[in-house]
Design an enzyme around this catalytic site. Structure first.
Site, PDB file in Angstrom:
ATOM      1  N   TYR A   8       0.863  -1.184   0.000  1.00 12.82           N
ATOM      2  CA  TYR A   8       0.000   0.000   0.000  1.00 12.82           C
ATOM      3  C   TYR A   8       0.894   1.227   0.000  1.00 12.82           C
ATOM      4  O   TYR A   8       1.879   1.287   0.740  1.00 12.82           O
ATOM      5  CB  TYR A   8      -0.910  -0.001   1.233  1.00 12.82           C
ATOM      6  N   ASP A  18       9.393   2.497  -0.322  1.00 17.41           N
ATOM      7  CA  ASP A  18       8.380   3.162   0.493  1.00 17.41           C
ATOM      8  C   ASP A  18       8.602   2.717   1.932  1.00 17.41           C
ATOM      9  O   ASP A  18       8.212   1.623   2.336  1.00 17.41           O
ATOM     10  CB  ASP A  18       6.974   2.778   0.002  1.00 17.41           C
ATOM     11  N   LYS A  76       4.820   8.777   8.912  1.00 18.06           N
ATOM     12  CA  LYS A  76       4.560   8.296  10.279  1.00 18.06           C
ATOM     13  C   LYS A  76       5.610   8.779  11.289  1.00 18.06           C
ATOM     14  O   LYS A  76       5.536   9.896  11.749  1.00 18.06           O
ATOM     15  CB  LYS A  76       4.425   6.775  10.276  1.00 18.06           C
TER      16      LYS A  76
END
Ligand code: PMP
Length: 430
Positions: free
Chosen positions: A145, A239, A267
């Protein structure tokens, strides 16, 4: 059974004004069969719902909170900054300090640009890769994702794991024209596709996938991607929105010893505030406007509150022994569970890398999205609910990771471990 009257009231009234009552679909807790958690506040490793029930939290804002909730230093730094101004849309020294810190910690990252979400970081990185290479095709992997931008929402993980090819309505087929989604960890197939793809701009991967549950890439798979992208004059993009600063200060690049051309962060880099970043060699990053002609921008990019929270967090993780302590916590929680699964041959797979983990309810090893077909989602739901009613908030989906923070206490980890082991013995070992 916990009575959650106030939570239910907030949820139902939210449903009147927010689609599904949530601002991000995985929060709906649909996959685990409960009404969503409605949180009041959090401190260290615990959150309280609006009914006053405490829960030991393993969601940790989906991995953003490496130091736990309301860490005193982060609160202090952000509070002080708030009093000096929360946003200027003008350069501040903080952005430079943060950029120096990030480029010092992340291998191969000479320059970095800050944005506000992981979605933006990845979206900007692929535009930059296309601008830099002059090519179009992006290869990604099933079950990874990368945020909700059109071109990457194909065979995606996280909240859309169970959805078909184009993982959302509202995405024109044309937006997917240059996206190839391939099986994770399948060296042969992927190598052949890369070799045959002359228009390849970049290969984009979660080097430690965490959006189909925790599924690390094989080192040989990543090394192959490194070699083959180089041979094709295409970029390799890691990523690391989840793995960055999670598995170590150098993220997955240092964990595997494989360097990417562009790295996306999110994050943890924002210390619990909205910040994300992408970066790489200067030669590539200098293609961005105002130096180059790849456009990318953001009103709140490099926001001073987020920079303060990020700087404080990154300084802490540089302290001697920080990651060893985190690993010790993970071992305290997970080693006996692993042992139990092995000794009693339970039909479960405990995957973990550093301080993130997923307990898969299946007997077959998981290496790719295709393997998830064997997972027993009802079993995960029962497990989640049993723990939830004891006061433990695990990831509200089988396809998400759980996170241990530096604030998890040994006492709570032992308590959670014993609850999990009792549950597994009662339900699987008799
Ligand atoms: N990449 C990865 C690996 C992620 O896990 C996520 C979010 N979970 C994103 C990108 C998107 O980040 P955001 O939700 O901040 O847009």
């Amino acid at each position: 059974m916990r009575v959650r009257e106030k939570s239910q009231h907030v949820y139902l009234s939210s449903c009147g004004v927010i689609p599904g009552g949530v601002n991000s679909p995985v929060r709906s807790c649909k996959e685990v069969g409960i009404d969503p958690m409605v949180v009041s506040h959090g401190k260290a490793d615990t959150i309280w719902d609006v009914d006053g029930h405490p829960y030991v939290d393993f969601c940790m804002s989906w991995g953003a909170l490496l130091l736990g909730h309301a860490d005193a230093e982060v609160v202090d730094a952000v509070g002080k900054q708030m009093a000096r101004g929360s946003s200027f849309g003008i350069t501040t020294p903080l952005e430079r300090d943060m950029a120096e810190k990030v480029t010092q910690l992340v291998p191969g990252m000479e320059k970095v640009r800050f944005v506000s979400s992981g979605t933006e970081a990845v979206m900007s990185a692929i535009r930059l890769a296309r601008g830099y290479t002059g090519k179009n095709v992006i290869i990604k992997f099933n079950g990874n994702y990368h945020g909700h931008c059109d071109a990457l929402l194909v065979q995606a993980g996280s909240g859309v794991t169970l959805m078909p090819r184009a993982s959302s309505q509202g995405i024109p087929e044309e937006s997917l024209k240059y996206t190839l989604s391939l099986p994770y960890n399948e060296i042969g197939v992927v190598r052949d596709v890369i070799r045959g793809c002359k228009d390849l701009a970049a290969v984009l991967i979660e080097p430690i996938a965490a959006n189909m549950g925790v599924v690390p890439a094989d080192e040989t798979f990543l090394s192959m991607l490194r070699e083959e992208t180089q041979a094709q004059n295409a970029l390799l993009i890691f990523d690391e929105v989840i793995s960055g600063f999670r598995v170590g200060a150098g993220g997955a690049q240092a964990w595997y010893g494989v360097e990417a051309d562009l790295i996306c962060l999110g994050k943890i880099v924002g210390g619990g505030l909205p910040a994300a970043a992408f970066g790489g060699r200067s030669e590539i990053m200098n293609f961005l406007a105002p130096l180059g002609s790849v456009y990318q921008a953001g009103t709140l990019s490099g926001n001073p509150l987020a920079m303060q929270a990020g700087l404080t967090t990154l300084s802490r993780l540089q302290e001697e022994g920080f990651y060893q302590k985190l690993q010790d916590k993970a071992n305290l929680l997970l080693l006996p569970i692993e042992q139990l699964i092995e000794d009693r041959e339970l039909p479960l797979q405990l995957h973990r890398v550093g301080s993130m983990f997923t307990l898969f309810f299946c007997s077959k090893k998981i290496r790719s999205k295709e393997d998830l077909a064997t997972v027993d989602l009802q079993a995960y739901q029962r497990y989640f609910q049993a723990l939830f009613h004891e006061g433990i908030y695990m990831a509200p989906s089988q396809f998400e990771a759980n996170f241990i923070s530096a604030a998890h206490t040994e006492e709570n980890l032992r308590w959670v471990r014993d609850k999990i082991m009792r549950y597994l013995v009662c339900n699987y070992a008799l």
